[in-house]
Structures are given as C-alpha cells and as structure tokens.
Scaffold this motif. Structure first.
Motif, PDB file in Angstrom:
ATOM      1  N   TRP A 499      99.832  12.590  23.725  1.00 23.21           N
ATOM      2  CA  TRP A 499     101.061  12.406  23.281  1.00 23.21           C
ATOM      3  C   TRP A 499     100.918  13.222  21.841  1.00 23.21           C
ATOM      4  CZ3 TRP A 499     102.195   6.572  23.145  1.00 23.21           C
ATOM      5  CH2 TRP A 499     102.313   6.076  24.378  1.00 23.21           C
ATOM      6  N   THR A 500      99.694  13.122  20.980  1.00 23.76           N
ATOM      7  CA  THR A 500      99.775  13.785  19.914  1.00 23.76           C
ATOM      8  C   THR A 500      99.689  15.079  20.080  1.00 23.76           C
ATOM      9  OG1 THR A 500      98.704  11.774  18.801  1.00 23.76           O
ATOM     10  CG2 THR A 500      98.595  13.662  17.798  1.00 23.76           C
ATOM     11  N   ASP A 501      98.858  15.683  20.987  1.00 16.83           N
ATOM     12  CA  ASP A 501      98.553  17.048  21.289  1.00 16.83           C
ATOM     13  C   ASP A 501      99.826  17.658  21.688  1.00 16.83           C
ATOM     14  OD1 ASP A 501      95.922  16.600  20.195  1.00 16.83           O
ATOM     15  OD2 ASP A 501      95.057  16.859  22.181  1.00 16.83           O
ATOM     16  N   GLU A 502     100.475  17.045  22.494  1.00 10.86           N
ATOM     17  CA  GLU A 502     101.812  17.651  23.141  1.00 10.86           C
ATOM     18  C   GLU A 502     102.929  17.884  21.978  1.00 10.86           C
ATOM     19  OE1 GLU A 502     103.001  14.906  26.000  1.00 10.86           O
ATOM     20  OE2 GLU A 502     101.828  15.945  27.541  1.00 10.86           O
ATOM     21  N   TYR A 503     103.002  16.926  21.179  1.00  7.72           N
ATOM     22  CA  TYR A 503     103.857  16.909  19.799  1.00  7.72           C
ATOM     23  C   TYR A 503     103.375  18.140  18.964  1.00  7.72           C
ATOM     24  CZ  TYR A 503     105.298  15.710  15.181  1.00  7.72           C
ATOM     25  OH  TYR A 503     105.905  15.797  13.800  1.00  7.72           O
ATOM     26  N   TRP A 504     102.146  18.531  18.607  1.00  3.45           N
ATOM     27  CA  TRP A 504     101.827  19.439  17.925  1.00  3.45           C
ATOM     28  C   TRP A 504     101.986  20.766  18.393  1.00  3.45           C
ATOM     29  CZ3 TRP A 504     101.997  19.134  12.806  1.00  3.45           C
ATOM     30  CH2 TRP A 504     101.729  17.873  12.142  1.00  3.45           C
ATOM     31  N   ASN A 505     101.780  20.782  19.701  1.00  5.40           N
ATOM     32  CA  ASN A 505     101.789  22.302  20.561  1.00  5.40           C
ATOM     33  C   ASN A 505     103.259  22.413  20.586  1.00  5.40           C
ATOM     34  OD1 ASN A 505      99.276  22.302  21.201  1.00  5.40           O
ATOM     35  ND2 ASN A 505      99.235  21.277  23.319  1.00  5.40           N
ATOM     36  N   LEU A 506     104.019  21.657  20.606  1.00  2.95           N
ATOM     37  CA  LEU A 506     105.506  21.982  20.560  1.00  2.95           C
ATOM     38  C   LEU A 506     105.885  22.446  19.081  1.00  2.95           C
ATOM     39  CD1 LEU A 506     107.169  18.711  22.540  1.00  2.95           C
ATOM     40  CD2 LEU A 506     107.240  21.323  23.358  1.00  2.95           C
ATOM     41  N   ARG A 507     105.299  21.733  18.327  1.00  2.98           N
ATOM     42  CA  ARG A 507     105.776  22.192  16.922  1.00  2.98           C
ATOM     43  C   ARG A 507     105.359  23.576  16.544  1.00  2.98           C
ATOM     44  NH1 ARG A 507     106.872  18.109  12.661  1.00  2.98           N
ATOM     45  NH2 ARG A 507     106.384  19.823  11.423  1.00  2.98           N
ATOM     46  N   SER A 508     104.187  23.934  17.228  1.00  3.81           N
ATOM     47  CA  SER A 508     103.551  25.321  16.779  1.00  3.81           C
ATOM     48  C   SER A 508     103.958  26.259  17.778  1.00  3.81           C
ATOM     49  CB  SER A 508     102.074  25.250  17.055  1.00  3.81           C
ATOM     50  OG  SER A 508     101.623  24.898  18.200  1.00  3.81           O
ATOM     51  N   GLY A 509     104.856  25.978  18.765  1.00  8.49           N
ATOM     52  CA  GLY A 509     105.569  26.753  19.748  1.00  8.49           C
ATOM     53  C   GLY A 509     104.520  27.220  20.891  1.00  8.49           C
TER      54      GLY A 509
END
Length: 510
Positions: A499-509
C-alpha cells in the motif's frame, strides 16, 4: 392418639431446634479458636486478618466453590526486631508456603507460551554449575532463592535503580506466591542489549550460559524477564504499572479519538541511538509536512522543572503515536501502546516478554526502519482517510495492554519462568559467602527521605498473598505454529508495504 402424635412432633421440632442452636454455638466457638490460632501462628500483630469476599473473578473461568473467608494482610514492617539495633532485619514469621484458595481454568495470555522457547536450549542437559558461572562476567548481580528466602550478591552497579527495582519485583513475587518458587540461582544483566549471542556458542562451547535480562533478540539466548519499570522508574517520575495503567486509562478519556490531533507523535531522547537520531529528520519543516510531530526530551531539564511536561497520561492527545527503539528495546513501548492511539511501530530488532504475541494491523501499524519517513506519512494519511479502522487498531492495541499486562499476569509470567528455570538446575543451590539476605523491609525501610524511590516501593508493595492461583499455562508452541505466526506477521507487513509503495509511486508519477 392424634394428640400424642402432635405432641411427638412438637418434641422432635424442639429437639432439632436445641440441637441446631448448640451446633451453631459450637461452630462459632470453633471458628473463633481457629482464627485466634492462625493469628498466633502468623506472628501476633505483624499480620492482620480481614474478612473479604473476592470480587473481580473472571466469569468465564471455572473456579472451585471454596471461597476464602479470610486473607492474610502483610504490611511493611519497618521496626527492627531488636530495638537496640539500627539495622533493618527481615521478619522471620512470614508464611513460607500458602496455597491460593481459588483454583481457576483461566488461560494465560498467549505470550506465556514463549517461556518454553526461552528455556528450550537447556531442556536436554540442564544447567550445571560450570554452565551457570560462565554468565557471571556479564551479570550485574546474582540472585539465590533458597527455602523461600532471597539472597543477592552484587557484582557491579547498574544504571540508575534498575537493579534495585528488579530485585524488588522478585521480592514481591515471593510475597504473592509464597512457597511456589523452587530453590534456584540466576544471574541478571541490567543493560539494554543482550550479551549471550548465538554466534559465540557453537561446537565445543555448548551449552550457552543462562543470563536473565529485559529483552531478547532472535540471534541471542538471553532469558527475557519483566523490566524494572513495572515497579516504577523514579529517576523519570514514572509510576509503578498498576497506578500508571489506571492513569493512562483516565488520560485516554480526556480527548476522544476523533477529536485528537491528526498527526503522529513521538517524544524521547534522540541521542541514545542512530535510528532515533535519524527519525528526527522526518520532522515537519516550512517546505514539507510529513504529518508527524517529533520532540526531543531533555530529561535533565525536565527533572529541574519537576517533570511537569513529561507525565505519560497527558500524552494521549494525538491519533497516532510512534514507537522506536533506543539502544535496544525501550521501556516506552508499553506506555505508547496503551494510549488508544494507533501505534506506528518502527520494526524492532529486540523484543520484550509481551510483544511477541501482538499482531501487526490488529494491535499496531508496522513501519520500515529504512523508509520510516515515507511510511509514517502514509500511515497518518491512511488513518485520517480510514478513521474507523485506525481507531479500531489503536483501541485493540490498548485493550491488549490493559487486559494481558495486568500486574497479576506479570507476576504469573515471572512465576512460570522461574519455576521452569528452577527445574533445569543440575547443581546444589548454595548461598555465596558475600551474598546478603534481602526482603522488602531491608530495601524499603532504610529509605526515609520521602522521595520517589520509596513512593514507588510503597505503591507496588504486594500486601497479601494471592487468593487466586496463577493462570493455566498452555503447552509450548510447536515449530509449525511458530512458522505460521511468523508467516502471518510477514504477510501483514508486506500488505502495508505494498500500500505504501503504491501511494508514493502515484505521488511521484511512476
């Protein structure tokens, strides 16, 4: 004829009434004699016998119908036995054995099942004198329990009063369960980190020496035991656990979870370890808000101010609280988990005796040590967007602490650990020449300055032997059960990582 029958009935009733009256008077006399006999045996006025009827009995537990009408009350006796002596001595008329009157089928909390694993390494060959003495270079003191009495031989001074309150805790155990601790010798280390590492004990050096301490590690053999702060940490104005747990529950009620500050909170000493120092870089700045609020604790300054800004029960004001280790495991763990806040637990290397049965995503939210800043921010974001779920995790963690870490269970854990350890003794238990007999009186009575040390001892003194038997110990975990526990824990941690990695991947595009 009928008249004679009625007269016969009246005589029978009268005879029964007189017999009942005589029996009742006789029984009262017997009860008084028995009570006076026990008062005499237990040492005149040093023991007070009071009438009680046990109340807080577990409704789900099966208990015997034998309910104690009296219990022995054991006050602290600070009057030397010989008035000409100024040195406090141990009273000689404490009960040496007293079986609890109430038996129960109440099961011990799951973390008790780890006791067997902690002692497993010595099960086959036992503990010899040679094996035990190998632990001496690492120990702060030796404890000898013989015929219910406790003797201590100190080797070096521990930090603050860790050694004093550890010994005090064992003395209270002897008061709670007199006669139930076998004769034994143990060596205790009061430092933060374990000392008996598995890598140092292989072929030719087996078995490892048994050494008691406050935390364990998967790569160490140290025997885990409750830490000193359960009986108080006076240097930091931390109350003994019975009193503090009540204060924490009251503190939880002051601010409802939904009304708490929607950030993660941590306050402590960042200088004790690199990982804590690294945590401080996660703090908020003018350019970026990571949703955490981190504060360095100046204990010296706080001490000068009378600890007005460090009361633990006043720190349950945020929705999320962070737990992170210090030099090793930290005493703060139980206080943080008791706040009803969702605990963001930075994955520890070390464990204490109760944490091993706590479950990620049920009792706390797991945080990766190397990615803690990003993990902390996402955890707070997730909690604020899933408030009901976050609140449940916080509440379940707190309930675990209040239910499973009741002081009765702490003493039961100590009891079973020492009973299991005592069975491993393959040596003649002897009292060293330099050892001193200690009891609650010899430790507490000389402290007359009215300070926090004596206050903690007075507050944590066990007044009466337990009328209720220790909880029932389950069989040890099997290897397959251990594998299943570790697998479930890893699965929960991986889910949060995803969940955490998916969140930050979306934030970074990405």
């Amino acid at each position: 004829m009928r008249e004679n029958i009625h007269v016969g009935h009246r005589h029978q009733k009268l005879a029964k009434s007189l017999l009942s009256s005589k029996l009742a008077k006789t029984w009262v006399t017997v009860k008084i004699c028995i009570s006076l006999f026990f008062i005499f045996l237990l040492g005149e006025s040093r023991f007070q016998v009071i009438s009680v009827f046990p109340r807080n009995i577990n409704k789900n537990a099966t208990t015997t119908t034998k309910i104690p009408k009296t219990i022995i009350k054991i006050p602290l006796n600070c009057t030397p036995l010989n008035n000409n002596k100024t040195t406090q001595t141990c009273p000689s008329n404490y009960p040496t054995k007293l079986e609890p009157a109430i038996t129960t089928s109440e099961a011990c909390p799951d973390y008790f099942r780890w006791i067997h694993r902690d002692l497993e390494v010595w099960q086959k060959i036992g503990i010899t004198r040679e094996t035990l003495e190998k632990a001496k270079p690492n120990a702060h003191f030796r404890v000898v329990i013989k015929s219910g009495k406790l003797y201590v031989h100190k080797y070096k001074k521990a930090f603050q009063t860790r050694d004093v309150f550890t010994i005090w805790g064992i003395l209270q155990l002897l008061r709670m369960y007199p006669g139930q601790i076998p004769d034994l010798e143990l060596l205790f280390l009061c430092d933060d980190k374990p000392a008996i590492w598995k890598r140092d004990f292989k072929n030719g050096t087996w078995p490892p020496p048994p050494l008691f301490r406050y935390c364990g590690h998967r790569d160490a053999y140290d025997i885990v035991f409750p830490d000193w702060s359960f009986w108080g940490w006076p240097e930091l104005n931390i109350k003994e656990w019975n009193k503090l747990s009540v204060a924490l529950q009251e503190g939880n009620k002051r601010v409802k979870w939904e009304d708490r500050i929607p950030y993660a909170y941590w306050k402590g000493n960042p200088r004790v370890s690199p990982i804590r120092g690294d945590l401080m870089r996660c703090n908020f700045s003018e350019e970026y808000d990571p949703m955490v609020r981190l504060y360095a604790q100046d204990w010296r300054g706080e001490s000068k101010k009378g600890f007005k800004g460090s009361n633990l029960e006043d720190q349950c004001t945020h929705r999320y609280k962070i737990y992170i280790e210090g030099k090793a495991w930290s005493v703060s763990e139980k206080y943080i988990l008791s706040c009803d806040s969702m605990t963001l637990l930075v994955k520890p290397q070390y464990y204490d005796f109760f944490i091993r049965s706590m479950v990620p995503m049920k009792h706390y939210w797991p945080i990766r040590p190397r990615k803690k800043c990003g993990d902390l921010k996402f955890a707070v974001e997730w909690g604020n967007n899933n408030t009901e779920k976050a609140q449940v995790i916080g509440r379940q963690g707190s309930e675990y602490m209040m239910k499973n870490l009741d002081m009765k269970y702490v003493y039961d854990y100590m009891l079973y650990t020492l009973q299991g350890y005592g069975k491993l003794m393959k040596l003649d238990v002897t009292v060293p020449e330099n050892a001193t007999e200690v009891c609650s009186e010899t430790i507490a009575c000389p402290i007359t300055d009215g300070g926090l040390i004596r206050q903690c001892m007075d507050d944590s003194l066990v007044i009466s032997p337990s009328v209720k038997a220790a909880c029932n110990l389950h069989k040890p975990y099997g290897d397959n059960e251990i594998k299943m526990i570790l697998k479930e824990r890893q699965n929960a941690e991986r889910k949060v990582m995803k969940w955490t990695d998916e969140y930050w991947n979306l934030r970074s595009g990405k």
